[in-house]
Design a protein around this motif. Structure first.
Motif, PDB file in Angstrom:
ATOM      1  N   UNK A 211       0.839  -1.200   0.000  1.00 37.65           N
ATOM      2  CA  UNK A 211       0.000   0.000   0.000  1.00 37.65           C
ATOM      3  C   UNK A 211       0.876   1.254   0.000  1.00 37.65           C
ATOM      4  N   UNK A 212       1.861   1.266   0.890  1.00 38.53           N
ATOM      5  CA  UNK A 212       2.788   2.396   1.006  1.00 38.53           C
ATOM      6  C   UNK A 212       4.174   1.951   0.533  1.00 38.53           C
ATOM      7  N   UNK A 213       5.068   2.898   0.259  1.00 39.75           N
ATOM      8  CA  UNK A 213       6.419   2.506  -0.147  1.00 39.75           C
ATOM      9  C   UNK A 213       7.012   1.539   0.877  1.00 39.75           C
ATOM     10  N   UNK A 214       7.819   0.570   0.416  1.00 40.00           N
ATOM     11  CA  UNK A 214       8.309  -0.490   1.295  1.00 40.00           C
ATOM     12  C   UNK A 214       8.946  -0.003   2.596  1.00 40.00           C
TER      13      UNK A 214
ATOM     14  N   UNK B 252       2.557  -3.925 -11.996  1.00 38.74           N
ATOM     15  CA  UNK B 252       3.405  -4.692 -11.083  1.00 38.74           C
ATOM     16  C   UNK B 252       4.730  -4.967 -11.766  1.00 38.74           C
ATOM     17  N   UNK B 253       5.886  -4.867 -11.089  1.00 39.33           N
ATOM     18  CA  UNK B 253       6.021  -4.447  -9.695  1.00 39.33           C
ATOM     19  C   UNK B 253       5.859  -2.935  -9.531  1.00 39.33           C
ATOM     20  N   UNK B 254       5.239  -2.600  -8.414  1.00 40.59           N
ATOM     21  CA  UNK B 254       4.966  -1.181  -8.128  1.00 40.59           C
ATOM     22  C   UNK B 254       6.199  -0.518  -7.547  1.00 40.59           C
ATOM     23  N   UNK B 255       6.959  -1.281  -6.763  1.00 40.03           N
ATOM     24  CA  UNK B 255       8.200  -0.766  -6.184  1.00 40.03           C
ATOM     25  C   UNK B 255       9.348  -1.707  -6.462  1.00 40.03           C
TER      26      UNK B 255
ATOM     27  N   UNK C   2      13.541  -5.352  -4.668  1.00 41.42           N
ATOM     28  CA  UNK C   2      12.885  -4.776  -3.479  1.00 41.42           C
ATOM     29  C   UNK C   2      12.549  -5.871  -2.479  1.00 41.42           C
ATOM     30  N   UNK C   3      12.055  -6.994  -2.989  1.00 45.80           N
ATOM     31  CA  UNK C   3      11.696  -8.108  -2.087  1.00 45.80           C
ATOM     32  C   UNK C   3      12.908  -8.518  -1.261  1.00 45.80           C
ATOM     33  N   UNK C   4      14.070  -8.561  -1.922  1.00 38.07           N
ATOM     34  CA  UNK C   4      15.281  -8.990  -1.210  1.00 38.07           C
ATOM     35  C   UNK C   4      15.711  -7.949  -0.178  1.00 38.07           C
ATOM     36  N   UNK C   5      15.518  -6.672  -0.514  1.00 36.10           N
ATOM     37  CA  UNK C   5      15.859  -5.622   0.458  1.00 36.10           C
ATOM     38  C   UNK C   5      14.968  -5.750   1.692  1.00 36.10           C
TER      39      UNK C   5
END
Ligand SMILES: O=C([O-])C(=O)C[C@H](O)[C@@H](O)C(=O)[O-]
Ligand SMILES: [Mg+2]
Length: 431
Positions: free
Chosen positions: A203-206, A428-431, A237-240
């Motif tokens: 919803x919001x930035x990671x 997607x991906x959004x971020x 991003x997922x890894x971060x």
């Protein structure tokens, strides 16, 4: 004593149930969500109830299915799948490939069909249990636990639906930052005793969501935590996020979209990945498991085709050393009872199941199911152990009848456009 288990009538009641303004990566929940209540009646006057998704696509399939069910036995559970195939042939227009994607994973014709079957399967099991004087869990082989644990399903949330939208008021208030998320989690523990927490992300930035999970970890040290952005992040991003939250997460749920992306993430992090988006049918299991893309599959008994298919999924997961638990969408007490019966029979259930139920202030039952210490007790009463409140059912059906059609299909992006006319479902991906 012999009983006549012949189905003599089937009733389908589409309803609209109040839903709070819960945010997700596609938008926000509409003020009312469609569900379908299924009733099967036997020659002996026993009635069984089931519940499934109620959007127009599902209704179109459920109607011919209901007609064909009359005259069959409530015990003929395998026959439900054959019947679904027959209906599929008759209504090929509806059963054409429906590949729209979304929060329930890719929506194939097969998945729609199975979601419809699940509503009837649960109704048949309820009727059969009542006829035989046995709880549904006994018909599934018997419970291995007396209570099923659920997690608090936390959402970023507005206090109200956008101005001008008719809706029911809820008393949860807003949650749009870490403090709001922690306050919501506290309310969940106070009201229901939950001890594990899942935050709906994307919803919001990671960074903001990482901060919210860290705040939860500080407020509830040692409690299992999950974050689910519904595939909104890139692999990078997922890894971060995994690196930032690895110490506090029980699992990361669908950080990236689809099996190849999930496999890439899984290869580079030790944080377990869960899914209710890339493994949603038996056909999707092989690729995901051989690529090591997921460590926990979250079954939704609706789109997996019912309670017995959920048991089969659990067996496959067990074979491959993959964990299993349960996903949920907006649902009422019939579905919660069904989830609880099947969850009670799954031996290796090591993660609390998800449920939206606390968000639903309305129900079609005379008595709502209760969470005690975050758990729902497994009923030993015949069938599901629930009773339909016909007045409430009629009231919620009237709401569906009165709707001009705009709410009969769940559309979180359309709901968001009421607040933000420029809103489009993010790519997607959004971020
Ligand atoms: O775990 C999940 O992905 C869900 O619960 C999907 C739902 O549609 C959820 O995102 C929601 O209700 O907004
Ligand atoms: Mg999910």
């Amino acid at each position: 004593m012999t009983r006549d288990l012949t189905i003599t009538a089937v009733h389908l009641t589409p309803i609209l149930v109040a839903d709070p303004p819960l945010l997700n990566t596609q938008g926000v929940h509409q003020p009312y969500t469609p569900r379908l209540i299924v009733e099967v009646e036997t020659a002996d006057g026993v009635t069984g109830v089931g519940e499934t998704y109620g959007d127009a696509k599902y209704l179109e399939l459920a109607r011919p299915f209901a007609d064909k069910l009359v005259g069959r036995q409530v015990s003929d559970l395998n026959g439900l799948f054959t019947l679904a195939d027959e209906v599929a042939v008759d209504s090929s227009r509806v059963f054409g490939q429906v590949d729209v994607g979304g929060l329930r994973g890719v929506q194939t014709a097969d998945k729609l069909r199975l979601s419809v079957v699940s509503g009837f399967e649960v109704a048949c099991l309820d009727a059969l249990g009542k006829a035989l004087g046995l709880p549904v869990h006994a018909l599934l082989g018997g419970k291995v636990r007396d209570a099923v644990e659920y997690s608090a399903y936390l959402f970023y949330k507005w206090a109200d639906h956008p101005e001008g939208v008719a809706s029911e008021k809820d008393d949860w208030g807003a949650a749009v930052d870490p403090a709001g998320v922690v306050a919501q989690a506290r309310a969940f523990t106070e009201r229901y005793g939950f001890t594990s927490f899942k935050l709906k992300g994307g919803v919001f930035p990671p960074e903001e969501e990482i901060a919210a999970v860290k705040a939860l970890a500080e407020a509830f040290p040692g409690h299992p935590l999950r974050l689910d952005p519904n595939g909104a992040w890139s692999v990078e991003t997922s890894l971060k996020v995994a690196a930032e939250l690895g110490d506090v997460l029980e699992y990361l749920e669908d950080p990236a979209l689809g099996t190849p992306a999930m496999a890439e993430v899984a290869a580079k992090t030790g944080v377990p990945l869960a899914t209710n988006m890339c493994v949603t049918t038996f056909a999707e299991i092989q690729e995901a498991f051989t690529k090591g893309a997921v460590q926990v599959v979250l079954s939704d008994h609706h789109y997996w085709g019912g309670l017995r298919n959920t048991q089969q999924l659990a067996a496959v997961c067990r074979t491959f050393g993959v964990g299993v638990s349960m996903h949920s969408n907006t649902h009422l007490g019939i579905s919660l009872a069904a989830m609880t019966h099947v969850a009670a029979t799954v031996p290796d259930l090591h993660h609390a199941c998800d449920s939206h139920y606390p968000w639903q202030s309305e129900d079609v039952l005379t008595e709502r199911l209760a969470f005690d210490g975050g758990k729902v007790a497994v009923s030993d009463a015949p069938g599901l152990g629930v009773a339909l409140d016909r007045e409430r059912l009629a009231f919620l059906h009237r709401r569906w009848l009165d709707d001009d059609g705009t709410l009969r299909d769940r559309d979180d992006a359309a709901a968001m456009r009421v607040a933000d006319p420029e809103w489009v479902t993010p790519s997607v991906p959004r971020w």
